[in-house]
Design a protein around this motif. Structure first.
Motif, mmCIF file in Angstrom:
data_model
loop_
_atom_site.group_PDB
_atom_site.id
_atom_site.type_symbol
_atom_site.label_atom_id
_atom_site.label_comp_id
_atom_site.label_asym_id
_atom_site.label_seq_id
_atom_site.Cartn_x
_atom_site.Cartn_y
_atom_site.Cartn_z
ATOM 1 N N LEU A 132 2.763 6.349 -2.271
ATOM 2 C CA LEU A 132 3.915 5.983 -1.748
ATOM 3 C C LEU A 132 4.120 4.536 -2.393
ATOM 4 C CD1 LEU A 132 4.426 7.650 1.517
ATOM 5 C CD2 LEU A 132 5.183 8.529 -0.871
ATOM 6 N N PRO A 133 3.834 4.037 -3.579
ATOM 7 C CA PRO A 133 4.065 2.842 -3.885
ATOM 8 C C PRO A 133 5.464 1.952 -4.192
ATOM 9 C CG PRO A 133 3.598 3.705 -6.010
ATOM 10 C CD PRO A 133 3.673 4.890 -4.903
ATOM 11 N N SER A 134 5.477 0.724 -3.965
ATOM 12 C CA SER A 134 6.734 0.044 -4.298
ATOM 13 C C SER A 134 6.616 -0.046 -6.075
ATOM 14 C CB SER A 134 7.042 -1.183 -3.478
ATOM 15 O OG SER A 134 6.064 -2.085 -3.809
ATOM 16 N N GLU A 135 7.697 -0.817 -6.239
ATOM 17 C CA GLU A 135 7.582 -1.146 -7.674
ATOM 18 C C GLU A 135 6.415 -2.495 -7.876
ATOM 19 O OE1 GLU A 135 11.908 -0.754 -9.844
ATOM 20 O OE2 GLU A 135 11.754 -2.133 -8.159
ATOM 21 N N ALA A 136 6.349 -3.154 -6.899
ATOM 22 C CA ALA A 136 5.521 -4.222 -6.660
ATOM 23 C C ALA A 136 4.071 -3.707 -6.702
ATOM 24 C CB ALA A 136 5.675 -5.356 -5.545
ATOM 25 N N LEU A 184 0.632 13.619 -6.205
ATOM 26 C CA LEU A 184 2.274 13.373 -6.039
ATOM 27 C C LEU A 184 2.225 11.665 -5.948
ATOM 28 C CD1 LEU A 184 5.239 13.814 -5.575
ATOM 29 C CD2 LEU A 184 4.857 14.035 -3.012
ATOM 30 N N VAL A 185 3.132 10.923 -6.883
ATOM 31 C CA VAL A 185 3.208 9.733 -6.540
ATOM 32 C C VAL A 185 4.896 9.475 -6.420
ATOM 33 C CG1 VAL A 185 3.443 7.576 -7.715
ATOM 34 C CG2 VAL A 185 1.433 9.112 -8.028
ATOM 35 N N VAL A 186 5.275 8.892 -5.344
ATOM 36 C CA VAL A 186 6.752 8.667 -4.947
ATOM 37 C C VAL A 186 6.903 7.066 -5.118
ATOM 38 C CG1 VAL A 186 8.515 8.880 -3.542
ATOM 39 C CG2 VAL A 186 7.076 10.474 -3.617
ATOM 40 N N LEU A 187 7.577 6.534 -6.319
ATOM 41 C CA LEU A 187 7.926 5.372 -6.506
ATOM 42 C C LEU A 187 9.126 4.910 -5.760
ATOM 43 C CD1 LEU A 187 7.054 2.647 -7.793
ATOM 44 C CD2 LEU A 187 8.097 3.555 -9.835
ATOM 45 N N LYS A 188 9.031 3.998 -4.894
ATOM 46 C CA LYS A 188 10.062 3.170 -4.008
ATOM 47 C C LYS A 188 10.788 2.195 -4.794
ATOM 48 C CE LYS A 188 7.432 2.837 -0.792
ATOM 49 N NZ LYS A 188 6.731 2.307 0.678
ATOM 50 N N GLY A 247 17.036 3.527 -5.295
ATOM 51 C CA GLY A 247 16.417 4.883 -4.950
ATOM 52 C C GLY A 247 14.954 4.891 -5.132
ATOM 53 N N SER A 248 14.682 6.369 -5.552
ATOM 54 C CA SER A 248 13.145 6.511 -5.688
ATOM 55 C C SER A 248 12.754 7.667 -6.944
ATOM 56 C CB SER A 248 12.665 7.156 -4.442
ATOM 57 O OG SER A 248 13.361 8.319 -4.119
ATOM 58 N N GLU A 249 11.761 7.520 -7.230
ATOM 59 C CA GLU A 249 11.589 8.606 -8.347
ATOM 60 C C GLU A 249 10.034 9.209 -8.021
ATOM 61 O OE1 GLU A 249 11.847 8.240 -13.119
ATOM 62 O OE2 GLU A 249 11.622 6.487 -12.033
ATOM 63 N N PHE A 281 6.750 11.438 -9.482
ATOM 64 C CA PHE A 281 6.072 12.239 -10.234
ATOM 65 C C PHE A 281 4.952 13.004 -9.905
ATOM 66 C CE2 PHE A 281 7.456 7.767 -10.912
ATOM 67 C CZ PHE A 281 8.089 7.857 -12.349
ATOM 68 N N THR A 282 4.838 14.199 -10.616
ATOM 69 C CA THR A 282 3.903 15.226 -10.475
ATOM 70 C C THR A 282 3.033 15.317 -11.915
ATOM 71 O OG1 THR A 282 5.448 16.828 -10.468
ATOM 72 C CG2 THR A 282 4.518 16.211 -8.363
ATOM 73 N N SER A 283 1.957 15.795 -12.018
ATOM 74 C CA SER A 283 1.482 16.231 -13.497
ATOM 75 C C SER A 283 2.176 17.341 -14.086
ATOM 76 C CB SER A 283 0.058 16.558 -13.296
ATOM 77 O OG SER A 283 -0.805 15.375 -12.802
ATOM 78 N N GLY A 284 2.682 17.261 -15.273
ATOM 79 C CA GLY A 284 3.279 18.014 -16.138
ATOM 80 C C GLY A 284 4.763 18.485 -15.886
ATOM 81 N N HIS A 285 5.311 17.861 -15.052
ATOM 82 C CA HIS A 285 6.828 17.705 -14.798
ATOM 83 C C HIS A 285 7.549 16.514 -14.970
ATOM 84 C CE1 HIS A 285 4.815 21.192 -12.403
ATOM 85 N NE2 HIS A 285 5.927 21.792 -12.568
ATOM 86 N N ALA A 286 8.817 16.687 -15.393
ATOM 87 C CA ALA A 286 9.735 15.436 -15.606
ATOM 88 C C ALA A 286 10.057 14.904 -14.207
ATOM 89 C CB ALA A 286 11.138 15.923 -15.966
ATOM 90 N N PRO A 287 9.951 13.414 -14.237
ATOM 91 C CA PRO A 287 10.233 12.669 -12.847
ATOM 92 C C PRO A 287 11.627 13.232 -12.259
ATOM 93 C CG PRO A 287 9.951 11.355 -14.788
ATOM 94 C CD PRO A 287 9.951 12.615 -15.364
ATOM 95 N N ARG A 288 11.348 13.487 -10.803
ATOM 96 C CA ARG A 288 12.619 13.538 -9.961
ATOM 97 C C ARG A 288 13.119 12.269 -9.569
ATOM 98 N NH1 ARG A 288 8.189 17.520 -9.910
ATOM 99 N NH2 ARG A 288 8.962 19.512 -9.008
ATOM 100 N N ARG A 289 14.517 11.966 -9.782
ATOM 101 C CA ARG A 289 15.139 10.689 -9.288
ATOM 102 C C ARG A 289 16.289 10.979 -8.182
ATOM 103 N NH1 ARG A 289 14.530 10.545 -14.907
ATOM 104 N NH2 ARG A 289 13.231 8.953 -15.749
ATOM 105 N N VAL A 290 16.050 10.208 -7.168
ATOM 106 C CA VAL A 290 16.938 10.168 -6.211
ATOM 107 C C VAL A 290 17.530 9.063 -6.031
ATOM 108 C CG1 VAL A 290 17.488 10.631 -3.625
ATOM 109 C CG2 VAL A 290 15.992 12.222 -4.955
ATOM 110 N N ALA A 291 18.992 8.753 -6.062
ATOM 111 C CA ALA A 291 19.676 7.638 -5.929
ATOM 112 C C ALA A 291 19.411 6.940 -4.484
ATOM 113 C CB ALA A 291 21.207 7.705 -6.131
#
Length: 323
Positions: A199-203, A229-233, A238-240, A242-252
């Motif tokens: 669960l990283p931030s952009e920084a 699973l990587v969830v970028l805060k 919002g957030s994004e 990522f899982t292998s082999g799938h398009a990113p899921r974005r939530v505002a």
């Protein structure tokens, strides 16, 4: 409880402290001023409070002093339904403290007393570790990897959780002052190597970059590490996920009136992991996490903005449902 279910959904460990918040922006530490508090705090405590209020079975390992601040923190954890059997009370060292001020531009400055407080003296015996290891997820915060005692305890606990089939989530919360310590830096890198959910931030992600674009950094982590699973805060953007082999899921993000940003990322993580532990879909977990992060900033005090599922559902509904 069924014999097939783990004792806890989520276990976390780390610093517990009493926090004091400057009453007005621009207030300085080097002149007299007014502070609100004490508030119960600590990044893993905020996370735990949010997860427990979502209905997750949460246990905490930490240490407070035998003082009023320790009473304040234990009362809040217990009121939220968190198991505190592994929270020790130190008769010699006081409860950790933090003072926070807000600059005119919205950035924050902190003064911590953790190294010379009970927060740095946490320890759990073998029986306690075995009890805590019976969980779905061990959640680790990078801010908790700042003392030898905490690093050692989390290492031991992570090994036992992994051996029992549990998973590890990690919010690195990378700060320059922490990374200057070689032991902390090594501990953060160990947890990055070992975690299933990151669960990283952009920084944080920039710190791990080899100079490549964000998407390439994420792809490399998913390919080379254990994480699935990587969830970028992205804070207000919002957030994004990522899982292998799938398009990113974005939530505002949900637009709200901000009063105190402290704890927003911790609430985001608490809601996300509680939802995943409950078997919610990734999309629903991200939606709840985004709502939890938004609600957190509407209250003054690090744990005061933690929320239950009904509150989050109402916030989501007020913005037209899924985003």
């Amino acid at each position: 409880m069924s014999a097939d279910l783990p004792r806890f959904d989520i276990v976390t460990a780390g610093e517990l402290l009493a926090e004091f918040v400057a009453e007005r922006p621009g207030q300085r530490f080097d002149v007299p001023g007014r502070f609100q508090g004490p508030f119960p705090s600590g990044a893993p405590a905020i996370f735990a409070s949010q997860a427990a209020r979502m209905g997750a079975r949460v246990a905490y390992a930490g240490c407070v002093g035998s003082d009023g601040f320790g009473d304040l923190i234990l009362d809040r954890l217990s009121a939220d339904g968190i198991d505190t059997a592994a929270v020790g009370r130190d008769a010699e060292y006081p409860t950790g403290t933090a003072f926070v001020r807000y600059r005119d531009d919205g950035d924050r400055d902190f003064i911590f007393n953790l190294t010379h407080s009970a927060a740095a003296r946490l320890d759990v015996d073998d029986a306690g570790l075995e009890r805590l290891a019976d969980c779905r997820y061990l959640h680790v915060m990078g801010s908790s990897l700042s003392s030898p005692a905490a690093i050692a305890l989390i290492d031991r606990l992570a090994t036992r959780v992994r051996a029992r089939g549990g998973r590890i989530s990690f919010d690195p919360n990378i700060r320059a002052e922490l990374m200057a310590d070689p032991a902390t830096r090594a501990a953060v890198l160990t947890r990055i190597d070992d975690c299933n959910v990151f669960l990283p931030s952009e920084a944080d992600l920039a710190w791990l970059s080899h100079g490549e674009p964000e998407a390439e950094t994420v792809a490399r982590l998913l390919d080379e590490r254990r994480m699935s699973l990587v969830v970028l805060k992205r804070a207000a953007r919002g957030s994004e996920a990522f899982t292998s082999g799938h398009a990113p899921r974005r939530v505002a993000a949900y637009p709200v009136d901000e009063h105190d940003p402290t704890g927003a990322g911790d609430c985001f993580g608490g809601a996300l992991m509680a939802a995943l532990a409950a078997g919610e879909s990734l999309e629903r977990a991200l939606q709840l996490a985004s709502a939890a992060g938004a609600h957190a900033v509407t209250r003054v005090g690090p744990m005061e903005g933690c929320s239950d599922r009904a509150t989050l559902d109402a916030l989501i509904a007020s913005h037209g449902g899924a985003r």
